[in-house]
Write a protein that holds these residues in place. Structure first.
Motif: not given
Length: 164
Positions: A51-60
């Motif tokens: 299990l991998v948690q990925i973070f996406i910052h500042d999207v619409r």
């Protein structure tokens, strides 16, 4: 014939200083060879669930709506399968700003969101790394992933070996 002549050469042919340089080079090269080739063997386990948690910052909002549980992600660099999205969490994006009185406070960015996405994939676990596809996965590393509908830049937030 003398061992060392009056010009400092051994048997009249080789300078002592040259021999010392050659000896130092030989020792240095042998030390470097042992240092970089005498690694511990890699213990490889079979493929296991990761299990991998990925973070996406500042999207619409458009991006947050496009990303759905069940989407199958691929690595942009080599097009190999990364995993399936099993969970997504969306929060308002924030940044630190300075107020007029000089304080630093968190402020929401209007119309922007942060996402924490959990991806279930299968990888090879070694004593040195976790490999999904042919890519090593580590916390903090940037990843660019895509589906047929979107492509996003992410950062690895958490990596969990589910076999443990």
């Amino acid at each position: 014939m003398k061992l060392i002549d009056n010009k400092g050469r051994i048997f009249g042919k080789i300078n002592i200083f040259d021999i010392l340089i050659i000896i130092v080079l030989i020792f240095g090269l042998s030390w470097g060879y042992q240092r970089y080739t005498n690694n511990q063997p890699v213990a490889i386990s079979e493929q296991s669930e990761v299990l991998v948690q990925i973070f996406i910052h500042d999207v619409r909002n458009v991006t947050t709506n496009a990303i759905q549980e069940g989407d199958r992600l691929h690595f942009s660099e080599n097009h190999q399968f990364f995993g399936e999205i099993v969970d997504k969490q969306v929060t308002a994006a924030e940044k630190l700003v300075e107020t007029e009185d000089g304080k630093i406070v968190k402020s929401q960015i209007p119309g922007k969101y942060d996402m924490l996405i959990t991806v279930k994939g299968f990888g090879t676990i070694t004593n040195r790394s976790i490999i999904i596809g042919s890519r090593e996965i580590r916390v903090g590393m940037p990843l660019k992933v895509y589906t047929n509908l979107y492509e996003v830049n992410t950062t690895v937030f958490v990596v969990e070996d589910q076999a443990q």
